[in-house]
Write a protein that holds these residues in place. Structure first.
Motif, short mmCIF file in Angstrom:
data_model
loop_
_atom_site.label_atom_id
_atom_site.label_comp_id
_atom_site.label_asym_id
_atom_site.label_seq_id
_atom_site.Cartn_x
_atom_site.Cartn_y
_atom_site.Cartn_z
N ASP A 159 -9.78 -17.00 -11.07
CA ASP A 159 -9.99 -15.54 -11.08
C ASP A 159 -9.18 -14.82 -10.01
O ASP A 159 -9.07 -13.60 -10.03
N HIS A 160 -8.62 -15.57 -9.05
CA HIS A 160 -7.75 -14.94 -8.05
C HIS A 160 -6.72 -15.93 -7.53
O HIS A 160 -6.85 -17.14 -7.71
N ILE A 161 -5.68 -15.38 -6.91
CA ILE A 161 -4.67 -16.21 -6.25
C ILE A 161 -4.93 -16.09 -4.75
O ILE A 161 -5.06 -14.99 -4.22
N ARG A 162 -5.01 -17.22 -4.09
CA ARG A 162 -5.25 -17.21 -2.64
C ARG A 162 -3.89 -17.32 -1.95
O ARG A 162 -3.20 -18.33 -2.07
N CYS A 163 -3.51 -16.25 -1.26
CA CYS A 163 -2.20 -16.23 -0.61
C CYS A 163 -2.36 -16.40 0.89
O CYS A 163 -3.09 -15.62 1.51
N ARG A 164 -1.69 -17.40 1.42
CA ARG A 164 -1.66 -17.55 2.88
C ARG A 164 -0.39 -16.90 3.38
O ARG A 164 0.70 -17.19 2.88
N MET A 165 -0.53 -15.99 4.34
CA MET A 165 0.62 -15.20 4.79
C MET A 165 0.78 -15.26 6.31
O MET A 165 -0.17 -15.61 7.02
N ARG A 166 1.98 -14.89 6.74
CA ARG A 166 2.22 -14.72 8.18
C ARG A 166 2.13 -13.22 8.47
O ARG A 166 2.89 -12.43 7.91
N VAL A 167 1.17 -12.84 9.35
CA VAL A 167 0.96 -11.43 9.70
C VAL A 167 0.77 -11.35 11.21
O VAL A 167 -0.09 -12.04 11.77
N HIS A 168 1.56 -10.51 11.86
CA HIS A 168 1.47 -10.35 13.33
C HIS A 168 1.49 -11.71 14.04
O HIS A 168 0.73 -11.94 14.98
N GLY A 169 2.33 -12.63 13.54
CA GLY A 169 2.44 -13.94 14.18
C GLY A 169 1.35 -14.94 13.82
O GLY A 169 1.38 -16.09 14.24
N PRO A 200 0.83 -1.21 0.00
CA PRO A 200 0.00 0.00 0.00
C PRO A 200 0.86 1.26 0.00
O PRO A 200 1.95 1.27 0.56
N THR A 201 0.36 2.30 -0.63
CA THR A 201 1.13 3.56 -0.70
C THR A 201 0.90 4.41 0.54
O THR A 201 1.70 5.27 0.86
N ASN A 202 -0.24 4.20 1.22
CA ASN A 202 -0.48 4.96 2.45
C ASN A 202 -1.38 4.14 3.37
O ASN A 202 -1.72 3.02 3.06
N GLY A 203 -1.78 4.73 4.49
CA GLY A 203 -2.71 4.04 5.37
C GLY A 203 -2.10 3.71 6.71
O GLY A 203 -0.90 3.44 6.83
N ALA A 204 -2.98 3.70 7.72
CA ALA A 204 -2.52 3.47 9.09
C ALA A 204 -2.21 2.01 9.37
O ALA A 204 -1.59 1.69 10.38
N ASN A 205 -2.65 1.12 8.50
CA ASN A 205 -2.50 -0.31 8.78
C ASN A 205 -1.56 -1.01 7.80
O ASN A 205 -1.89 -2.04 7.24
N ALA A 206 -0.39 -0.44 7.58
CA ALA A 206 0.61 -1.10 6.73
C ALA A 206 1.44 -2.01 7.63
O ALA A 206 1.98 -1.57 8.64
N VAL A 207 1.49 -3.32 7.29
CA VAL A 207 2.21 -4.28 8.15
C VAL A 207 3.12 -5.18 7.32
O VAL A 207 2.89 -5.41 6.13
N ALA A 208 4.13 -5.72 7.99
CA ALA A 208 5.05 -6.65 7.33
C ALA A 208 4.38 -8.02 7.23
O ALA A 208 3.69 -8.46 8.14
N ALA A 209 4.55 -8.69 6.08
CA ALA A 209 3.95 -10.00 5.87
C ALA A 209 4.93 -10.90 5.11
O ALA A 209 5.80 -10.41 4.40
N GLU A 210 4.75 -12.21 5.30
CA GLU A 210 5.56 -13.19 4.57
C GLU A 210 4.63 -14.17 3.88
O GLU A 210 3.69 -14.69 4.49
N VAL A 211 4.87 -14.41 2.59
CA VAL A 211 4.04 -15.34 1.81
C VAL A 211 4.41 -16.78 2.20
O VAL A 211 5.56 -17.19 2.04
N LEU A 212 3.44 -17.55 2.68
CA LEU A 212 3.69 -18.94 3.08
C LEU A 212 3.20 -19.94 2.03
O LEU A 212 3.76 -21.01 1.86
N GLU A 213 2.11 -19.60 1.34
CA GLU A 213 1.53 -20.55 0.38
C GLU A 213 0.72 -19.79 -0.66
O GLU A 213 0.05 -18.81 -0.34
N LEU A 214 0.79 -20.26 -1.92
CA LEU A 214 0.01 -19.66 -3.00
C LEU A 214 -0.87 -20.73 -3.64
O LEU A 214 -0.38 -21.80 -4.00
N ILE A 215 -2.18 -20.45 -3.76
CA ILE A 215 -3.08 -21.43 -4.40
C ILE A 215 -3.81 -20.72 -5.53
O ILE A 215 -4.43 -19.66 -5.33
N TYR A 216 -3.73 -21.30 -6.72
CA TYR A 216 -4.33 -20.71 -7.92
C TYR A 216 -5.82 -21.03 -7.96
O TYR A 216 -6.21 -22.20 -7.89
N HIS A 217 -6.68 -20.01 -8.06
CA HIS A 217 -8.13 -20.22 -8.09
C HIS A 217 -8.75 -19.69 -9.37
O HIS A 217 -9.95 -19.42 -9.41
#
Length: 363
Positions: free
Chosen positions: A316-326, A297-314
């Motif tokens: 019309d979209h990619i479902r990304c499982r991430m690690r966020v705030h533990g 994101p370019t702005n916003g109060a809720n910008a957080v660090a994340a790590e991509v753990l898994e990608l699943i192709y659906h």
């Protein structure tokens, strides 16, 4: 949310309770008012009390306490066959030894209708569900979808003002189920009947209903339009039950009007929309829909660090499982628009969401 006032309600449950053993209440102090011509769905997990409510309305179960009224008259002591209500079940409940036309004529015979009128009503009802050619067949000669249409036609043949449907599409495959959802919805719109529908399938409830009553533990947790339920869940149960939802635990550090400031367990801070909070210093559950999260994101109060753990192709979209705030189960739906830069497992990036898209609920 459209509210049906009690004095304008076509169907009313007033302080209705139900217990099977005299101790445990499966329905607790239910107050529900349904408008004439409304499509209301009772949605909830198994054992939440929704089917019991439908069965009390149909007359197959008796309320332990409270009153049920239909078009202004109390029906607690009226037997099922005298309530004038159409019913559709999951198992179709068609008579196997009768033809389709005879199945449809049966409720009319019971009501003492003459043969000529009966035949005309049966033909009308079969046309209504696009099964006009099938009157001479037996139920065993029909597919599941065709049998369900006949069950629907039988519920409508005597032109009831109220039709109850108990998981009617549960036995059909996904594609046919979705097709039948639209058919029932269009039929309801065309005929203007009142429908009370029971399901545990949330997408079915969102697709078909004017309003949805979400049940859990014998109570309505929220009663609202499909859009309001999805966009504005009032508690953690509704947020989890309707659609996919990310949850993050945090502590409330300040409340500023309708904005709540929080601190996560890893020390990071953020903001959310205050919905159900008990005050500063208490725990809250933050609810964020996967499609409302943005990458880098370019702005916003809720910008957080994340790590991509898994990608699943659906598709019309990619479902990304991430690690966020533990939390290792944080889901982000990334639209597959072709222009999206490639994501990789193990990649570290920044994600974010708007304060209004993050709801602070009961912990």
């Amino acid at each position: 949310m459209t509210v049906t006032p009690q004095d304008e309600a076509f169907v009313s449950f007033d302080r209705v309770q139900k217990s099977y053993d005299g101790e445990t209440l499966v329905v607790k102090d239910l107050n529900l008012h349904i408008g004439k011509g409304e499509f209301l769905t009772m949605l909830g997990p198994s054992g939440s009390g929704k089917t019991t409510c439908l069965m009390m309305l149909a007359g197959f179960e008796t309320a332990t306490h409270g009153e049920i009224t239909l078009d202004g008259r109390p029906i607690n002591n009226i037997p099922p066959h005298k309530r004038g209500i159409g019913m559709v079940f999951q198992n179709y409940a068609l008579f196997p030894h009768m033809s389709v036309a005879e199945n449809l004529a049966f409720p009319l015979e019971v009501r003492g209708m003459g043969k000529t009128e009966r035949d005309a009503a049966v033909a009308r009802a079969l046309d209504m569900v696009q099964m006009g050619e099938f009157g001479g067949r037996r139920p065993a000669q029909l597919s599941g979808g065709q049998q369900q249409r006949i069950a629907l036609a039988r519920a409508l043949v005597f032109e009831p003002e109220l039709v109850l449907m108990d998981e009617p599409l549960g036995a059909l495959d996904k594609q046919l189920r979705e097709h039948m959802q639209y058919e029932i919805k269009h039929l309801h719109e065309r005929l203007g009947i009142t429908v009370v529908y029971v399901t545990h399938d949330q997408s079915e409830a969102l697709t078909m209903s004017d309003r949805v009553a979400v049940f859990d533990d014998g109570r309505i947790q929220q009663l609202a339009t499909p859009q309001a339920l999805y966009e504005e869940p009032e508690n953690a149960f509704v947020a989890q039950f309707i659609g996919e939802n990310n949850k993050l635990m945090a502590e409330v550090t300040a409340i500023d009007g309708d904005t709540v400031h929080v601190k996560f367990d890893d020390g990071e801070t953020g903001t959310a929309l205050a919905v159900a909070n008990t005050g500063v210093g208490t725990r809250t559950l933050l609810s964020i829909r996967p499609e409302r999260v943005t990458l880098n994101p370019t702005n916003g109060a809720n910008a957080v660090a994340a790590e991509v753990l898994e990608l699943i192709y659906h598709g019309d979209h990619i479902r990304c499982r991430m690690r966020v705030h533990g939390n290792d189960e944080f889901i982000v739906k990334v639209p597959n628009a072709g222009g999206q830069g490639p994501l990789e497992e193990g990649q570290k990036l920044t994600i974010g969401w708007a304060t209004r898209d993050c709801r602070a609920l009961d912990a």
